[in-house]
Motif scaffolding. Structure first.
Motif, PDB file in Angstrom:
ATOM      1  N   ALA A 108      58.749  14.373  23.493  1.00 19.06           N
ATOM      2  CA  ALA A 108      57.788  13.841  22.519  1.00 19.06           C
ATOM      3  C   ALA A 108      56.389  14.045  23.100  1.00 19.06           C
ATOM      4  O   ALA A 108      56.011  13.359  24.037  1.00 19.06           O
ATOM      5  CB  ALA A 108      58.064  12.356  22.298  1.00 19.06           C
TER       6      ALA A 108
ATOM      7  N   HIS B 286      66.351  -2.058  33.797  1.00 21.62           N
ATOM      8  CA  HIS B 286      66.652  -3.248  32.982  1.00 21.62           C
ATOM      9  C   HIS B 286      65.401  -3.934  32.446  1.00 21.62           C
ATOM     10  O   HIS B 286      65.435  -5.097  32.082  1.00 21.62           O
ATOM     11  CB  HIS B 286      67.490  -4.246  33.786  1.00 21.62           C
ATOM     12  CG  HIS B 286      68.834  -3.711  34.134  1.00 21.62           C
ATOM     13  ND1 HIS B 286      69.802  -3.457  33.178  1.00 21.62           N
ATOM     14  CD2 HIS B 286      69.357  -3.327  35.318  1.00 21.62           C
ATOM     15  CE1 HIS B 286      70.875  -2.955  33.756  1.00 21.62           C
ATOM     16  NE2 HIS B 286      70.631  -2.861  35.060  1.00 21.62           N
ATOM     17  N   LYS B 287      64.282  -3.240  32.439  1.00 25.05           N
ATOM     18  CA  LYS B 287      63.087  -3.936  31.942  1.00 25.05           C
ATOM     19  C   LYS B 287      63.232  -4.205  30.450  1.00 25.05           C
ATOM     20  O   LYS B 287      63.960  -3.516  29.732  1.00 25.05           O
ATOM     21  CB  LYS B 287      61.821  -3.132  32.253  1.00 25.05           C
ATOM     22  CG  LYS B 287      61.644  -1.837  31.493  1.00 25.05           C
ATOM     23  CD  LYS B 287      60.338  -1.192  31.903  1.00 25.05           C
ATOM     24  CE  LYS B 287      60.214   0.241  31.466  1.00 25.05           C
ATOM     25  NZ  LYS B 287      60.152   0.503  30.043  1.00 25.05           N
TER      26      LYS B 287
ATOM     27  N   SER C  78      66.236  -2.837  23.730  1.00 27.19           N
ATOM     28  CA  SER C  78      65.407  -3.741  24.537  1.00 27.19           C
ATOM     29  C   SER C  78      64.459  -3.010  25.479  1.00 27.19           C
ATOM     30  O   SER C  78      63.677  -3.641  26.187  1.00 27.19           O
ATOM     31  CB  SER C  78      66.312  -4.672  25.345  1.00 27.19           C
ATOM     32  OG  SER C  78      67.240  -3.902  26.085  1.00 27.19           O
TER      33      SER C  78
ATOM     34  N   TYR D 291      76.044  -4.936  23.809  1.00 24.98           N
ATOM     35  CA  TYR D 291      76.881  -3.836  24.315  1.00 24.98           C
ATOM     36  C   TYR D 291      77.840  -4.277  25.426  1.00 24.98           C
ATOM     37  O   TYR D 291      78.781  -3.552  25.752  1.00 24.98           O
ATOM     38  CB  TYR D 291      76.019  -2.644  24.773  1.00 24.98           C
ATOM     39  CG  TYR D 291      75.307  -2.783  26.101  1.00 24.98           C
ATOM     40  CD1 TYR D 291      75.949  -2.505  27.299  1.00 24.98           C
ATOM     41  CD2 TYR D 291      73.968  -3.164  26.157  1.00 24.98           C
ATOM     42  CE1 TYR D 291      75.286  -2.623  28.513  1.00 24.98           C
ATOM     43  CE2 TYR D 291      73.299  -3.274  27.357  1.00 24.98           C
ATOM     44  CZ  TYR D 291      73.963  -3.002  28.538  1.00 24.98           C
ATOM     45  OH  TYR D 291      73.305  -3.116  29.738  1.00 24.98           O
TER      46      TYR D 291
HETATM   47  N1  LIG Z   1      62.004  12.754  25.601  1.00 19.91           N
HETATM   48  C1  LIG Z   1      60.805  12.199  25.800  1.00 19.91           C
HETATM   49  O1  LIG Z   1      59.761  12.788  25.489  1.00 19.91           O
HETATM   50  C2  LIG Z   1      60.742  10.816  26.380  1.00 19.91           C
HETATM   51  C3  LIG Z   1      59.541  10.096  26.349  1.00 19.91           C
HETATM   52  C4  LIG Z   1      59.515   8.804  26.857  1.00 19.91           C
HETATM   53  C5  LIG Z   1      60.658   8.267  27.413  1.00 19.91           C
HETATM   54  N2  LIG Z   1      61.792   9.021  27.499  1.00 19.91           N
HETATM   55  C6  LIG Z   1      63.018   8.467  28.112  1.00 19.91           C
HETATM   56  O2  LIG Z   1      63.462   7.415  27.301  1.00 19.91           O
HETATM   57  C7  LIG Z   1      64.254   6.548  28.079  1.00 19.91           C
HETATM   58  C8  LIG Z   1      63.916   5.138  27.731  1.00 19.91           C
HETATM   59  O3  LIG Z   1      62.644   4.757  28.252  1.00 19.91           O
HETATM   60  P1  LIG Z   1      62.279   3.224  28.232  1.00 19.91           P
HETATM   61  O4  LIG Z   1      60.991   3.021  28.947  1.00 19.91           O
HETATM   62  O5  LIG Z   1      62.441   2.715  26.857  1.00 19.91           O
HETATM   63  O6  LIG Z   1      63.490   2.696  29.138  1.00 19.91           O
HETATM   64  P2  LIG Z   1      63.635   1.278  29.782  1.00 19.91           P
HETATM   65  O7  LIG Z   1      62.667   0.336  29.124  1.00 19.91           O
HETATM   66  O8  LIG Z   1      63.592   1.393  31.249  1.00 19.91           O
HETATM   67  O9  LIG Z   1      65.122   0.898  29.358  1.00 19.91           O
HETATM   68  C9  LIG Z   1      65.626  -0.277  29.904  1.00 19.91           C
HETATM   69  C10 LIG Z   1      66.340  -1.035  28.822  1.00 19.91           C
HETATM   70  O10 LIG Z   1      67.516  -0.304  28.452  1.00 19.91           O
HETATM   71  C11 LIG Z   1      68.611  -1.200  28.305  1.00 19.91           C
HETATM   72  N3  LIG Z   1      69.874  -0.536  28.631  1.00 19.91           N
HETATM   73  C12 LIG Z   1      70.249  -0.054  29.832  1.00 19.91           C
HETATM   74  N4  LIG Z   1      71.475   0.477  29.741  1.00 19.91           N
HETATM   75  C13 LIG Z   1      71.896   0.306  28.458  1.00 19.91           C
HETATM   76  C14 LIG Z   1      73.073   0.653  27.742  1.00 19.91           C
HETATM   77  N5  LIG Z   1      74.085   1.275  28.318  1.00 19.91           N
HETATM   78  N6  LIG Z   1      73.135   0.338  26.434  1.00 19.91           N
HETATM   79  C15 LIG Z   1      72.129  -0.287  25.820  1.00 19.91           C
HETATM   80  N7  LIG Z   1      70.979  -0.658  26.448  1.00 19.91           N
HETATM   81  C16 LIG Z   1      70.865  -0.350  27.761  1.00 19.91           C
HETATM   82  C17 LIG Z   1      68.321  -2.300  29.316  1.00 19.91           C
HETATM   83  O11 LIG Z   1      68.932  -3.501  28.883  1.00 19.91           O
HETATM   84  P3  LIG Z   1      69.972  -4.266  29.855  1.00 19.91           P
HETATM   85  O12 LIG Z   1      69.146  -4.820  30.987  1.00 19.91           O
HETATM   86  O13 LIG Z   1      70.574  -5.316  29.004  1.00 19.91           O
HETATM   87  O14 LIG Z   1      70.961  -3.237  30.329  1.00 19.91           O
HETATM   88  C18 LIG Z   1      66.791  -2.390  29.335  1.00 19.91           C
HETATM   89  O15 LIG Z   1      66.267  -3.388  28.484  1.00 19.91           O
HETATM   90  C19 LIG Z   1      64.006   6.925  29.545  1.00 19.91           C
HETATM   91  O16 LIG Z   1      65.123   7.676  30.007  1.00 19.91           O
HETATM   92  C20 LIG Z   1      62.784   7.802  29.466  1.00 19.91           C
HETATM   93  O17 LIG Z   1      62.708   8.718  30.515  1.00 19.91           O
HETATM   94  C21 LIG Z   1      61.866  10.266  26.974  1.00 19.91           C
END
Ligand SMILES: NC(=O)c1ccc[n+]([C@@H]2O[C@H](COP(=O)([O-])OP(=O)(O)OC[C@H]3O[C@@H](n4cnc5c(N)ncnc54)[C@H](OP(=O)(O)O)[C@@H]3O)[C@@H](O)[C@H]2O)c1
Length: 297
Positions: A244, A287-288, A158, A199
Motif C-alpha cells: 500500500a 500483540h499491540k 485489534s 479467535y
Molecule cells: N502491505 C503493506 O503495504 C502493509 C502496510 C502496513 C502494514 N502491513 C503489515 O500489516 C500487518 C499488520 O500491521 P499492524 O500494525 O496492524 O499489526 P499489529 O498492530 O502489530 O497486529 C497486532 C494485533 O494482531 C492481533 N493478532 C495477532 N495474531 C492474530 C491472529 N492469529 N488472529 C487474529 N488477530 C491476531 C493481536 O491480537 P492478540 O494480542 O489478541 O493476538 C494484536 O492486537 C503487519 O504484518 C504489517 O507489516 C503491510
C-alpha cells in the motif's frame, strides 16, 4: 538534533539515540519539529531483517535508511523560500511510508509530499497514528472493492491496520465481522464491529458462515484456507498481498473522516523518544492494540 539511529540489523537495542546535524531546508520544503511518531511492525521488520532478499531491498550489511519511522505529527518551524501551502506554526501530520525518517526530533518534507494540516480535534499523538494503519486498510479494502451491504470479515481487527479497517468498512456501509483475541473483544465491538469472533475460542473458517470479503489485516491466514469461508464470488485479500503506497489523497480522505468523527486512531501505549528501543521490543511481540506512539519533549 536527536535521532534514533539503526546502525546495524539486530534486536531492539541496535536502535540508539544519537546527536546528528539538523537537516537543511530546501526551497520547496518545510522543517517540522516532531511532537509524535509511531513504531510499527514495518520498523521492526527492517531493524531485525535477517533474510538476504529483504536486505537487497533495505541494505546488505546495515539499513540504508538508518532513521526509521513512517508517520509523524508536529509543528512547522521553518518554510523554504518557494513554499506557499504551509507557514511557520502550522500543526501538520504526515506519512513517509517506506521513505521513513520520522524517528528524529526534526524532519524536512517537500510541501507537496504526503503532508497536511492536523485535524484540530486530535492530539499530535493521535494524528501521528492515523496514516500507517489507516492508509493500508483503505488500500486493501478498495482492492477488495468494498461496497455497502457487503459482509466483510476482518481478521486481526485489534491491530493498527485491523482497527482502521473495521472503522472504514463500517463507513463504507458493510456488515463487519471482526476477529480478535479475548482481551480485545469489547473495545473492537465499540469501534463499530457488528459481530466479533474471539479467535482463541472459534475458528472463523470452520463456523459455516460465508463472507463476501475476507481481509486478513495481520497476514495470519492463507488464501486457500480463507476460501472455505467465502461466498461464491467472495474475495480474500491480505496485507501480505502487495504494497500500500503512501499518497496524499488517502491521507486527506482519512483526515475528513476524522473531522466527521467517522474515524479515530486507536492508541495502545506511548513511550518517550528516549525509550524507543523499548517500543520496538513491545511492537515486535505482535500483540499491540492499535498503535504504539513515541512522544517528544
Ligand atoms: N502491505 C503493506 O503495504 C502493509 C502496510 C502496513 C502494514 N502491513 C503489515 O500489516 C500487518 C499488520 O500491521 P499492524 O500494525 O496492524 O499489526 P499489529 O498492530 O502489530 O497486529 C497486532 C494485533 O494482531 C492481533 N493478532 C495477532 N495474531 C492474530 C491472529 N492469529 N488472529 C487474529 N488477530 C491476531 C493481536 O491480537 P492478540 O494480542 O489478541 O493476538 C494484536 O492486537 C503487519 O504484518 C504489517 O507489516 C503491510
Amino acid at each position: 538534533m536527536k535521532a534514533a539511529i539503526c546502525t546495524r540489523y539486530g534486536p531492539p537495542d541496535v536502535v540508539q539515540i544519537q546527536e546528528i546535524g539538523m537537516p537543511s531546508v530546501q526551497d520547496n520544503e518545510v522543517l517540522i519539529k516532531l511532537h509524535a511518531t509511531t513504531v510499527t511492525p514495518g520498523d521492526c521488520v527492517i531493524r531485525s531483517s535477517k533474510m538476504l532478499l529483504m536486505r537487497l531491498f533495505f541494505g546488505i550489511l546495515k539499513p540504508r535508511k538508518q532513521i526509521l519511522g513512517s508517520e509523524l505529527s508536529g509543528i512547522i518551524e521553518e518554510v523554504g523560500s518557494n513554499v506557499t501551502k504551509f507557514q511557520k506554526g502550522d500543526e501538520v501530520f504526515a506519512y513517509r511510508g517506506m521513505k521513513l525518517g520520522a524517528h528524529a526530533a526534526y524532519i524536512t518534507l517537500p510541501e507537496h509530499g504526503v503532508l497536511t494540516i492536523k485535524p484540530a480535534r486530535l492530539t499530535h499523538q493521535e494524528a501521528a497514528a492515523i496514516a500507517f494503519g489507516g492508509t493500508t486498510a483503505l488500500h486493501f479494502l478498495r482492492k477488495g472493492n468494498v461496497q455497502a451491504g457487503m459482509h466483510i470479515l476482518i481478521n486481526g481487527a485489534s491491530g493498527s491496520v485491523g482497527s482502521s479497517a473495521v472503522q472504514l468498512a463500517k463507513h463504507f456501509g458493510a456488515e463487519v465481522t471482526a476477529v480478535c483475541g479475548s482481551s480485545n473483544v469489547d473495545w473492537v465491538k465499540k469501534l463499530g464491529a457488528d459481530h466479533v469472533i474471539d479467535y482463541t475460542k472459534e475458528d472463523f473458517m470452520k463456523s459455516g458462515k460465508r463472507y463476501d470479503l475476507i481481509f486478513d489485516a495481520v497476514g495470519k491466514s492463507s488464501n486457500p484456507a480463507g476460501k472455505a469461508a467465502l461466498t461464491a464470488n467472495g474475495k480474500f485479500i491480505s496485507v501480505k498481498g502487495g504494497i500500500a503506497r503512501e499518497n496524499l489523497e488517502d491521507l486527506l480522505f482519512l483526515k475528513q473522516l476524522v473531522e466527521d468523527r467517522a474515524f479515530q486512531p486507536v492508541i495502545d501505549r506511548s513511550f518517550p523518544f528516549e525509550q524507543i528501543a523499548s517500543a520496538h521490543a513491545y511492537v515486535e511481540q505482535g500483540h499491540k492494540k492499535g498503535n504504539v506512539v513515541i512522544t517528544f519533549n
